[in-house]
Scaffold this motif. Structure first.
Motif, PDB file in Angstrom:
ATOM      1  N   ASP A 104       0.803  -1.215   0.000  1.00 16.11           N
ATOM      2  CA  ASP A 104       0.000   0.000   0.000  1.00 16.11           C
ATOM      3  C   ASP A 104       0.847   1.281   0.000  1.00 16.11           C
ATOM      4  O   ASP A 104       0.362   2.343   0.387  1.00 16.11           O
ATOM      5  CB  ASP A 104      -0.909  -0.012   1.243  1.00 16.11           C
ATOM      6  CG  ASP A 104      -2.379   0.032   0.860  1.00 16.11           C
ATOM      7  OD1 ASP A 104      -2.663   0.449  -0.285  1.00 16.11           O
ATOM      8  OD2 ASP A 104      -3.223  -0.334   1.685  1.00 16.11           O
ATOM      9  N   CYS A 105       2.100   1.159  -0.408  1.00 19.07           N
ATOM     10  CA  CYS A 105       3.014   2.312  -0.404  1.00 19.07           C
ATOM     11  C   CYS A 105       2.410   3.572  -1.015  1.00 19.07           C
ATOM     12  O   CYS A 105       2.623   4.659  -0.503  1.00 19.07           O
ATOM     13  CB  CYS A 105       4.278   2.003  -1.199  1.00 19.07           C
ATOM     14  SG  CYS A 105       5.602   1.345  -0.210  1.00 19.07           S
ATOM     15  N   ALA A 106       1.689   3.396  -2.129  1.00 20.61           N
ATOM     16  CA  ALA A 106       1.193   4.592  -2.810  1.00 20.61           C
ATOM     17  C   ALA A 106       0.275   5.382  -1.891  1.00 20.61           C
ATOM     18  O   ALA A 106       0.342   6.609  -1.824  1.00 20.61           O
ATOM     19  CB  ALA A 106       0.463   4.208  -4.092  1.00 20.61           C
ATOM     20  N   GLN A 163      -1.218   0.792   8.804  1.00 20.94           N
ATOM     21  CA  GLN A 163      -2.543   0.384   8.326  1.00 20.94           C
ATOM     22  C   GLN A 163      -2.444  -0.496   7.086  1.00 20.94           C
ATOM     23  O   GLN A 163      -3.456  -0.990   6.595  1.00 20.94           O
ATOM     24  CB  GLN A 163      -3.404   1.627   8.044  1.00 20.94           C
ATOM     25  CG  GLN A 163      -3.786   2.352   9.336  1.00 20.94           C
ATOM     26  CD  GLN A 163      -4.548   3.640   9.085  1.00 20.94           C
ATOM     27  OE1 GLN A 163      -4.189   4.417   8.208  1.00 20.94           O
ATOM     28  NE2 GLN A 163      -5.597   3.869   9.855  1.00 20.94           N
ATOM     29  N   CYS A 164      -1.235  -0.692   6.580  1.00 20.26           N
ATOM     30  CA  CYS A 164      -1.040  -1.626   5.459  1.00 20.26           C
ATOM     31  C   CYS A 164      -1.168  -3.044   6.018  1.00 20.26           C
ATOM     32  O   CYS A 164      -0.641  -3.350   7.085  1.00 20.26           O
ATOM     33  CB  CYS A 164       0.334  -1.439   4.836  1.00 20.26           C
ATOM     34  SG  CYS A 164       0.779  -2.793   3.719  1.00 20.26           S
ATOM     35  N   ARG A 165      -1.836  -3.913   5.257  1.00 17.80           N
ATOM     36  CA  ARG A 165      -2.081  -5.269   5.752  1.00 17.80           C
ATOM     37  C   ARG A 165      -0.788  -6.081   5.904  1.00 17.80           C
ATOM     38  O   ARG A 165      -0.741  -7.067   6.599  1.00 17.80           O
ATOM     39  CB  ARG A 165      -3.028  -6.019   4.806  1.00 17.80           C
ATOM     40  CG  ARG A 165      -4.498  -5.720   5.057  1.00 17.80           C
ATOM     41  CD  ARG A 165      -5.303  -6.159   3.871  1.00 17.80           C
ATOM     42  NE  ARG A 165      -4.765  -5.530   2.648  1.00 17.80           N
ATOM     43  CZ  ARG A 165      -4.973  -5.963   1.427  1.00 17.80           C
ATOM     44  NH1 ARG A 165      -5.668  -7.039   1.221  1.00 17.80           N
ATOM     45  NH2 ARG A 165      -4.463  -5.328   0.386  1.00 17.80           N
ATOM     46  N   LEU A 166       0.258  -5.667   5.210  1.00 14.17           N
ATOM     47  CA  LEU A 166       1.500  -6.454   5.262  1.00 14.17           C
ATOM     48  C   LEU A 166       2.494  -5.922   6.298  1.00 14.17           C
ATOM     49  O   LEU A 166       3.482  -6.572   6.614  1.00 14.17           O
ATOM     50  CB  LEU A 166       2.166  -6.455   3.875  1.00 14.17           C
ATOM     51  CG  LEU A 166       1.309  -6.967   2.721  1.00 14.17           C
ATOM     52  CD1 LEU A 166       2.108  -6.952   1.432  1.00 14.17           C
ATOM     53  CD2 LEU A 166       0.804  -8.370   3.015  1.00 14.17           C
ATOM     54  N   TYR A 167       2.209  -4.728   6.837  1.00 11.07           N
ATOM     55  CA  TYR A 167       3.141  -4.065   7.761  1.00 11.07           C
ATOM     56  C   TYR A 167       3.520  -4.981   8.927  1.00 11.07           C
ATOM     57  O   TYR A 167       2.649  -5.433   9.691  1.00 11.07           O
ATOM     58  CB  TYR A 167       2.513  -2.774   8.284  1.00 11.07           C
ATOM     59  CG  TYR A 167       3.390  -1.979   9.236  1.00 11.07           C
ATOM     60  CD1 TYR A 167       4.351  -1.104   8.749  1.00 11.07           C
ATOM     61  CD2 TYR A 167       3.240  -2.088  10.612  1.00 11.07           C
ATOM     62  CE1 TYR A 167       5.151  -0.360   9.610  1.00 11.07           C
ATOM     63  CE2 TYR A 167       4.035  -1.350  11.487  1.00 11.07           C
ATOM     64  CZ  TYR A 167       4.991  -0.488  10.976  1.00 11.07           C
ATOM     65  OH  TYR A 167       5.779   0.247  11.823  1.00 11.07           O
ATOM     66  N   GLY A 168       4.802  -5.261   9.039  1.00  9.02           N
ATOM     67  CA  GLY A 168       5.280  -6.045  10.180  1.00  9.02           C
ATOM     68  C   GLY A 168       4.992  -7.532  10.070  1.00  9.02           C
ATOM     69  O   GLY A 168       5.506  -8.317  10.852  1.00  9.02           O
ATOM     70  N   PRO A 177      11.839  -6.502   3.023  1.00  6.13           N
ATOM     71  CA  PRO A 177      10.872  -5.492   2.587  1.00  6.13           C
ATOM     72  C   PRO A 177      10.100  -5.940   1.345  1.00  6.13           C
ATOM     73  O   PRO A 177      10.676  -6.551   0.443  1.00  6.13           O
ATOM     74  CB  PRO A 177      11.749  -4.287   2.261  1.00  6.13           C
ATOM     75  CG  PRO A 177      13.107  -4.838   1.998  1.00  6.13           C
ATOM     76  CD  PRO A 177      13.225  -6.131   2.735  1.00  6.13           C
ATOM     77  N   ILE A 178       8.803  -5.643   1.337  1.00  6.37           N
ATOM     78  CA  ILE A 178       8.000  -5.938   0.146  1.00  6.37           C
ATOM     79  C   ILE A 178       7.970  -4.705  -0.757  1.00  6.37           C
ATOM     80  O   ILE A 178       8.128  -4.798  -1.963  1.00  6.37           O
ATOM     81  CB  ILE A 178       6.544  -6.288   0.537  1.00  6.37           C
ATOM     82  CG1 ILE A 178       6.523  -7.488   1.490  1.00  6.37           C
ATOM     83  CG2 ILE A 178       5.684  -6.477  -0.705  1.00  6.37           C
ATOM     84  CD1 ILE A 178       6.306  -8.812   0.848  1.00  6.37           C
ATOM     85  N   GLY A 179       7.757  -3.554  -0.172  1.00  2.68           N
ATOM     86  CA  GLY A 179       7.626  -2.331  -0.972  1.00  2.68           C
ATOM     87  C   GLY A 179       8.733  -1.340  -0.671  1.00  2.68           C
ATOM     88  O   GLY A 179       9.452  -1.473   0.325  1.00  2.68           O
ATOM     89  N   PRO A 180       8.875  -0.321  -1.539  1.00  6.38           N
ATOM     90  CA  PRO A 180       9.947   0.662  -1.380  1.00  6.38           C
ATOM     91  C   PRO A 180       9.877   1.447  -0.067  1.00  6.38           C
ATOM     92  O   PRO A 180      10.908   1.863   0.458  1.00  6.38           O
ATOM     93  CB  PRO A 180       9.785   1.590  -2.587  1.00  6.38           C
ATOM     94  CG  PRO A 180       8.455   1.299  -3.163  1.00  6.38           C
ATOM     95  CD  PRO A 180       8.089  -0.090  -2.765  1.00  6.38           C
ATOM     96  N   CYS A 181       8.667   1.648   0.482  1.00  4.13           N
ATOM     97  CA  CYS A 181       8.553   2.438   1.723  1.00  4.13           C
ATOM     98  C   CYS A 181       9.187   1.727   2.913  1.00  4.13           C
ATOM     99  O   CYS A 181       9.429   2.346   3.948  1.00  4.13           O
ATOM    100  CB  CYS A 181       7.098   2.726   2.073  1.00  4.13           C
ATOM    101  SG  CYS A 181       6.246   3.678   0.844  1.00  4.13           S
ATOM    102  N   MET A 182       9.425   0.412   2.789  1.00  3.10           N
ATOM    103  CA  MET A 182      10.085  -0.305   3.874  1.00  3.10           C
ATOM    104  C   MET A 182      11.579  -0.441   3.578  1.00  3.10           C
ATOM    105  O   MET A 182      12.373  -0.767   4.450  1.00  3.10           O
ATOM    106  CB  MET A 182       9.438  -1.688   4.048  1.00  3.10           C
ATOM    107  CG  MET A 182       9.803  -2.426   5.307  1.00  3.10           C
ATOM    108  SD  MET A 182       9.354  -1.579   6.834  1.00  3.10           S
ATOM    109  CE  MET A 182       7.765  -2.321   7.234  1.00  3.10           C
TER     110      MET A 182
HETATM  111  S1  SF4 Z   1       6.375  -1.078   2.199  1.00  2.84           S
HETATM  112 FE1  SF4 Z   1       5.528  -2.858   3.252  1.00  2.84          FE
HETATM  113  S2  SF4 Z   1       4.372  -2.063   4.994  1.00  2.84           S
HETATM  114 FE2  SF4 Z   1       4.772  -0.359   3.601  1.00  2.84          FE
HETATM  115  S3  SF4 Z   1       2.970  -0.231   2.348  1.00  2.84           S
HETATM  116 FE3  SF4 Z   1       4.415  -1.527   1.216  1.00  2.84          FE
HETATM  117  S4  SF4 Z   1       3.998  -3.608   1.880  1.00  2.84           S
HETATM  118 FE4  SF4 Z   1       2.948  -2.260   3.302  1.00  2.84          FE
END
Ligand code: SF4
Lengths: 76, 366
Positions: B313-315, B326-331, B339-344
């Protein structure tokens, strides 16, 4: 990557200088501040190896206090 | 100078009696806010929202893909700021998902910390082409422009993915649901570009705005300023970081950006095209432009698949629509280790900053 840190100029060689902060030395480009008449002993804000602005001794010291706290927190 | 405790007390004394959402657009600000625990220190009705403040997070997927393909298929050394090496693209499992994986697969890829390092690597072997994959906001792109203006070696090419921050804020403000009532403008972007860039927030949108530095006291001073502006109805672009942010910014840096690059309508990962938000090299620098020297690997279909990884949900995090947790994958599936997305991935990504600051609880979206 976006974080800019203050460093003190120790040597100037044309548009390049050597800077120091917390015992670490770096080569820094003064190209973007070449009209500012920077001198040895001045503090500059360094971002990806380029000086982007001059800062006071006090500002430099206070920024480093903050970085030290952050680094300590991250190391935990 | 007034300290953080002073500003906290002043802020509480304002007695704001309605919910207010203050957006910041700088990873450095978000980091200080999270590390210093400012969210819990200020009154409950004041929300601090991390916005589009991470250049790594919004770097288009097709650009990272392009960099990976150039490194794998052309006879070059590819250099990039360290953060970019772990940013994932959407490719089948057997292909390299990141520059780091391409490096493991044999490509010559090196992390650098400064454009001057790229120059040094290029000078060390004039017969070898070096491609500098340069993603970043204004503060980082200006040194890239300086590097080219100063005269980069012939064998040094730039794959530029530079972006301007204010157009993303303008886009949010022009949308139907900006999602914030006041803005804290970025300190180091303003150091280079001048605080005047943010005047439009006040003039065109009548929203309070203040430029802040990175210490808790200057961030709190900026929060106080925008809240006071809200309370009194008075509007002004306040500069709460005058030690470093001067009128007009760094004029040489701005001049060099202008000389070397032009502004165009550019894509932001997961967000889409934002008018006048990207830097590209001018014709005069075509010989240094990797986009002109090499054929493009990222075709139109790439731009369509090239959003965020599935489930990420990075976008929405980048646009301040949801908090990282609030992203379902966070943590769960997504942590700094995996990391799954760039924000992590990025030090400036809100997900990474929140995780490193100790936010471990997930929150459902209200
Ligand atoms: S970087 Fe990870 S925690 Fe952040 S929005 Fe993407 S999947 Fe979710």
């Amino acid at each position: 990557m976006c974080l800019a840190v203050p460093m003190k100029i120790t040597v100037i060689d044309g548009f390049l200088c050597t800077c120091e902060a917390r015992g670490i030395e770096r080569e820094v480009s003064l190209f973007m501040m070449r009209d500012d008449g920077l001198e040895i002993g001045d503090n500059i804000l360094v971002h990806v190896g380029y000086a982007i602005q001059k800062v006071s001794e006090q500002e430099a010291a206070e920024s480093w206090q903050l970085f030290d706290q952050m680094l300590a927190a991250e190391a935990q | 100078m007034k300290d953080a405790a002073h500003w906290l007390e002043a802020l509480r004394g304002l007695d704001i009696d309605r919910p207010v959402r203050i957006m910041n657009v700088c990873g450095g600000h978000e980091r200080s806010i999270s590390m210093a625990g400012l969210r819990t220190a200020i009154p409950d009705n004041i929300e601090l929202i991390p916005g589009p403040g991470c250049p790594v997070c919004i770097c288009p997927e097709e650009d990272v893909y392009e960099a990976i393909q150039i490194a794998l298929n052309e006879d070059v050394t590819l250099v990039a700021f360290g953060d970019m090496l772990r940013v994932p693209v959407n490719v089948p499992k057997r292909e390299s998902r990141t520059l780091e994986q391409a490096k493991a697969a044999g490509a010559d890829i090196r992390p650098i910390a400064s454009p001057t390092e790229a120059v040094r690597i290029a000078n060390a072997d004039p017969n070898r082409t070096v491609v500098f994959f340069a993603a970043g906001f204004e503060t980082t792109t200006a040194p890239v422009a300086a590097m080219l203006a100063e005269g980069a070696p012939d064998n040094l090419l730039v794959l530029l993915s530079g972006r301007l921050t204010w157009p993303a804020v303008a886009m949010l403000l022009e949308s139907e649901t900006p999602g914030f009532d006041a803005l804290i403008a970025p300190g180091h972007v303003s150091t280079v570009m001048g605080p005047e860039e943010w005047q439009f927030v006040i003039d065109q949108h009548h929203l309070p705005a203040a430029v802040a530095g990175f210490r808790p006291d200057t961030l709190l001073a900026a929060m106080y300023s925008v809240l006071e502006q809200l309370k009194t109805g008075r509007r002004c672009l306040d500069n709460c970081y005058p030690e470093v942010v001067r009128p007009g910014g760094n004029s040489i840096a701005r001049q060099q950006l202008e000389e070397v690059m032009e502004v165009y309508d550019a894509n932001w990962r997961g967000v889409g095209v934002i008018p006048k938000s990207g830097f590209r090299l001018r014709e005069a620098y075509a010989a240094h432009d990797a986009r002109r020297v090499f054929r493009s690997y990222a075709d139109e279909s790439r731009k369509r698949v090239g959003e965020m990884p599935p489930g990420c949900d990075c976008a929405r995090v980048v646009l301040g629509k949801i908090y990282p947790n609030q992203c379902r994958l966070y943590g769960l599936a997504c942590t700094p280790r995996k990391p799954i997305g760039p924000c992590m991935v990025s030090d400036e990504g809100a997900c990474r900053i929140w995780w490193s600051s100790g936010y471990r609880e997930r929150q459902s979206v209200a």
